[in-house]
Design a protein around this motif. Structure first.
Motif, PDB file in Angstrom:
ATOM      1  N   MET A   1       0.814  -1.198   0.000  1.00 42.81           N
ATOM      2  CA  MET A   1       0.000   0.000   0.000  1.00 42.81           C
ATOM      3  C   MET A   1       0.861   1.267   0.000  1.00 42.81           C
ATOM      4  N   PHE A   2       2.101   1.145   0.478  1.00 43.96           N
ATOM      5  CA  PHE A   2       2.990   2.306   0.497  1.00 43.96           C
ATOM      6  C   PHE A   2       3.143   2.876  -0.908  1.00 43.96           C
ATOM      7  N   GLY A   3       3.314   2.003  -1.901  1.00 41.24           N
ATOM      8  CA  GLY A   3       3.488   2.458  -3.272  1.00 41.24           C
ATOM      9  C   GLY A   3       2.279   3.211  -3.794  1.00 41.24           C
ATOM     10  N   TYR A   4       1.084   2.774  -3.415  1.00 46.25           N
ATOM     11  CA  TYR A   4      -0.137   3.442  -3.874  1.00 46.25           C
ATOM     12  C   TYR A   4      -0.261   4.824  -3.246  1.00 46.25           C
ATOM     13  N   PHE A   5      -0.122   4.902  -1.919  1.00 49.04           N
ATOM     14  CA  PHE A   5      -0.285   6.190  -1.241  1.00 49.04           C
ATOM     15  C   PHE A   5       0.820   7.173  -1.625  1.00 49.04           C
ATOM     16  N   ASP A   6       2.037   6.678  -1.797  1.00 47.86           N
ATOM     17  CA  ASP A   6       3.129   7.556  -2.208  1.00 47.86           C
ATOM     18  C   ASP A   6       2.849   8.129  -3.595  1.00 47.86           C
ATOM     19  N   THR A   7       2.343   7.308  -4.490  1.00 48.59           N
ATOM     20  CA  THR A   7       2.019   7.785  -5.832  1.00 48.59           C
ATOM     21  C   THR A   7       0.882   8.797  -5.795  1.00 48.59           C
ATOM     22  N   MET A   8      -0.137   8.556  -4.992  1.00 51.43           N
ATOM     23  CA  MET A   8      -1.255   9.490  -4.917  1.00 51.43           C
ATOM     24  C   MET A   8      -0.834  10.816  -4.268  1.00 51.43           C
ATOM     25  N   LEU A   9       0.106  10.770  -3.330  1.00 52.05           N
ATOM     26  CA  LEU A   9       0.582  12.000  -2.713  1.00 52.05           C
ATOM     27  C   LEU A   9       1.513  12.783  -3.646  1.00 52.05           C
ATOM     28  N   ARG A  10       2.112  12.102  -4.605  1.00 52.69           N
ATOM     29  CA  ARG A  10       2.970  12.765  -5.589  1.00 52.69           C
ATOM     30  C   ARG A  10       2.181  12.943  -6.887  1.00 52.69           C
ATOM     31  N   TYR A  11       0.959  13.442  -6.785  1.00 54.73           N
ATOM     32  CA  TYR A  11      -0.027  13.496  -7.864  1.00 54.73           C
ATOM     33  C   TYR A  11       0.507  14.148  -9.138  1.00 54.73           C
ATOM     34  N   PHE A  12       1.109  15.328  -9.046  1.00 59.46           N
ATOM     35  CA  PHE A  12       1.580  16.054 -10.230  1.00 59.46           C
ATOM     36  C   PHE A  12       3.099  16.074 -10.336  1.00 59.46           C
ATOM     37  N   GLU A  13       3.794  15.178  -9.686  1.00 56.74           N
ATOM     38  CA  GLU A  13       5.248  15.201  -9.652  1.00 56.74           C
ATOM     39  C   GLU A  13       5.828  14.300 -10.752  1.00 56.74           C
ATOM     40  N   PHE A  14       6.343  14.934 -11.790  1.00 53.21           N
ATOM     41  CA  PHE A  14       6.945  14.194 -12.900  1.00 53.21           C
ATOM     42  C   PHE A  14       8.436  13.978 -12.698  1.00 53.21           C
ATOM     43  N   THR A  15       9.054  14.698 -11.783  1.00 53.64           N
ATOM     44  CA  THR A  15      10.489  14.580 -11.565  1.00 53.64           C
ATOM     45  C   THR A  15      10.775  13.442 -10.600  1.00 53.64           C
ATOM     46  N   GLY A  16      11.981  12.960 -10.661  1.00 53.10           N
ATOM     47  CA  GLY A  16      12.390  11.891  -9.758  1.00 53.10           C
ATOM     48  C   GLY A  16      12.183  10.512 -10.367  1.00 53.10           C
ATOM     49  N   ARG A  17      12.245   9.524  -9.494  1.00 52.52           N
ATOM     50  CA  ARG A  17      12.174   8.138  -9.939  1.00 52.52           C
ATOM     51  C   ARG A  17      11.202   7.362  -9.056  1.00 52.52           C
ATOM     52  N   SER A  18      10.628   6.306  -9.627  1.00 52.78           N
ATOM     53  CA  SER A  18       9.773   5.379  -8.878  1.00 52.78           C
ATOM     54  C   SER A  18      10.272   3.974  -9.138  1.00 52.78           C
ATOM     55  N   SER A  19      10.328   3.175  -8.087  1.00 53.74           N
ATOM     56  CA  SER A  19      10.826   1.812  -8.231  1.00 53.74           C
ATOM     57  C   SER A  19       9.786   0.917  -8.908  1.00 53.74           C
ATOM     58  N   ARG A  20      10.236  -0.252  -9.336  1.00 53.43           N
ATOM     59  CA  ARG A  20       9.313  -1.219  -9.925  1.00 53.43           C
ATOM     60  C   ARG A  20       8.226  -1.609  -8.942  1.00 53.43           C
ATOM     61  N   THR A  21       8.619  -1.808  -7.682  1.00 58.29           N
ATOM     62  CA  THR A  21       7.643  -2.195  -6.670  1.00 58.29           C
ATOM     63  C   THR A  21       6.572  -1.129  -6.519  1.00 58.29           C
ATOM     64  N   GLN A  22       6.975   0.120  -6.427  1.00 62.58           N
ATOM     65  CA  GLN A  22       6.007   1.198  -6.280  1.00 62.58           C
ATOM     66  C   GLN A  22       5.077   1.249  -7.483  1.00 62.58           C
ATOM     67  N   TYR A  23       5.616   1.116  -8.677  1.00 57.46           N
ATOM     68  CA  TYR A  23       4.795   1.169  -9.888  1.00 57.46           C
ATOM     69  C   TYR A  23       3.776   0.038  -9.908  1.00 57.46           C
ATOM     70  N   TRP A  24       4.215  -1.177  -9.657  1.00 57.65           N
ATOM     71  CA  TRP A  24       3.308  -2.316  -9.766  1.00 57.65           C
ATOM     72  C   TRP A  24       2.309  -2.378  -8.619  1.00 57.65           C
ATOM     73  N   VAL A  25       2.696  -1.935  -7.414  1.00 55.85           N
ATOM     74  CA  VAL A  25       1.726  -1.873  -6.309  1.00 55.85           C
ATOM     75  C   VAL A  25       0.655  -0.839  -6.636  1.00 55.85           C
ATOM     76  N   TYR A  26       1.056   0.322  -7.137  1.00 53.58           N
ATOM     77  CA  TYR A  26       0.080   1.342  -7.522  1.00 53.58           C
ATOM     78  C   TYR A  26      -0.859   0.795  -8.597  1.00 53.58           C
ATOM     79  N   THR A  27      -0.305   0.143  -9.604  1.00 50.09           N
ATOM     80  CA  THR A  27      -1.120  -0.387 -10.696  1.00 50.09           C
ATOM     81  C   THR A  27      -2.112  -1.425 -10.183  1.00 50.09           C
ATOM     82  N   LEU A  28      -1.651  -2.332  -9.328  1.00 43.88           N
ATOM     83  CA  LEU A  28      -2.530  -3.371  -8.789  1.00 43.88           C
ATOM     84  C   LEU A  28      -3.662  -2.768  -7.947  1.00 43.88           C
ATOM     85  N   VAL A  29      -3.323  -1.861  -7.052  1.00 42.34           N
ATOM     86  CA  VAL A  29      -4.351  -1.267  -6.183  1.00 42.34           C
ATOM     87  C   VAL A  29      -5.339  -0.445  -7.001  1.00 42.34           C
ATOM     88  N   SER A  30      -4.864   0.325  -7.971  1.00 44.19           N
ATOM     89  CA  SER A  30      -5.788   1.135  -8.768  1.00 44.19           C
ATOM     90  C   SER A  30      -6.704   0.252  -9.612  1.00 44.19           C
TER      91      SER A  30
END
Length: 162
Positions: A1-30
């Protein structure tokens, strides 16, 4: 769930990097939220009618709130693999573009440590095994604090927060 909430809190943030885990957790939860909203629209609210096109209000709400974070987490995931965020536009190519973008999302980072797009997300998060003393963004610190409070309460104790 950390990956989902972190992605939602970084709503308009295009800079930086996201790990594979964060990406796939966000995708699964959404996706789970989307299918849950679709189920409620069809089974409870009765929005499925033969010959009538359109989605129910919960499904539309779920789609609309996840459009921007989906784009931003994909761009940050591309940054993690050492590619520009402009590679996102390849998904507009019919058939091949979407498949190629999916393949790019499965690639790991281009090495350990920082790259041109920022620090390695595996080294800057608090839950990574090799965490260094690197300051987190406000959104990451908020989610880490929320997770630490949840862990301190334990899995079976009731929440006293409102």
């Amino acid at each position: 769930m950390f990956g989902y909430f972190d992605t939602m809190l970084r709503y308009f943030e295009f800079t930086g990097r996201s790990s594979r885990t964060q990406y796939w957790v966000y995708t699964l939860v959404s996706l789970l939220l989307l299918f849950g909203a679709l189920y409620v629209d069809i089974a409870v609210l009765g929005y499925f009618r033969p010959g009538v096109s359109g989605l129910g209000p919960l499904t539309l709400f779920c789609v609309f709130i996840h459009v921007v974070p989906n784009i931003t987490v994909t761009v940050r995931r591309l940054h993690d693999s050492g590619r520009s965020g402009w590679w996102y536009w390849i998904s507009l190519v019919p058939f091949i573009g979407g498949i190629w973008l999916l393949v790019l999302m499965c690639f790991g980072p281009d090495g350990y440590g920082a790259n041109a797009y920022g620090d390695d997300p595996r080294e800057t998060s608090t839950w990574a095994p090799r965490a260094k003393a690197v300051p987190l963004s406000r959104a990451q610190a908020f989610v880490a604090d929320m997770d630490a409070r949840r862990r301190a309460r334990g899995p079976w104790s009731p929440s006293s927060e409102s």
